[in-house]
Design an enzyme around this catalytic site. Structure first.
Site: not given
Ligand code: GLN
Length: 191
Positions: A79, A172, A174
């Site tokens: 992410c 995610h 994890e």
């Molecule tokens: N929206 C976050 C970003 O732009 C990422 C979200 C996440 O890691 N779950 O950094």
């Protein structure tokens, strides 16, 4: 035993550390450049990429991580971690690690309330679908040569990729109890 560092500045680092410990590796939080020494792999967790990027700068981590990754340190970004590893990301001006030739769009699915979970096929992980948790997730909009797409959503949008020893996903793993994605990373790291 393999030693895996988890960047522990902001976001879901505790979850990654606990998850990795289930896989019989030594998982250590990384907050300072000297804690990167002697690692076999590094995880960049999800969180807020702007905050993580700023903290990486303040703690002099960005350059050191860039150097280690260009010397072949395997790295897994989830992410926000994917955003920080991408060569280019929308609305992120801070310096990032930039280790994988992909372009990403941040918050591509909308706001927190638009977060969702879905089962997606990831052929590299086997036949069984993977339960993917998307939290204000980015998506991959462009890939360069040498980048392998590992997973797509039903509409074809790319959400996981690999280039050499750099692996990223928009969701995610994890936060589930499916260890296959982390195991896949550990296999890359084992060579
Ligand atoms: N929206 C976050 C970003 O732009 C990422 C979200 C996440 O890691 N779950 O950094």
């Amino acid at each position: 035993m393999k030693k895996i560092g988890v960047l522990a500045l902001q976001g879901a680092f505790v979850e990654h550390i606990q998850f990795l410990r289930k896989l019989d590796v030594e998982a250590l939080p990384v907050r300072l450049p000297q804690e990167l020494e002697g690692l076999d792999g590094l995880v960049i967790p999800g969180g807020e990429s702007t905050a993580i990027a700023k903290l990486m700068q303040s703690y002099n981590l960005t350059k050191t991580i860039q150097e280690l990754v260009s010397c072949g340190l395997p790295v897994f970004g989830t992410c926000a971690g994917m955003i920080l590893l991408s060569k280019s990301a929308s609305q992120l001006n801070s310096e990032r690690i930039g280790a994988i030739d992909i372009e990403v769009t941040r918050n591509a699915f909308g706001r927190q309330i638009d977060s969702f979970e879905t089962d997606i096929p990831i052929p590299s992980l086997g036949k069984r679908a993977f339960h993917a948790v998307f939290i204000r997730a980015p998506l991959i909009t462009k890939t360069g040569p040498g980048v392998e797409i590992l997973a797509r959503l039903e509409d074809g949008v790319s959400v996981a990729a690999r280039q050499g020893k750099v692996v990223v996903c928009a969701f995610h793993p994890e936060l589930t109890d499916d260890v296959r994605f982390h195991r896949y990373f550990l296999e890359i790291l084992a060579g």
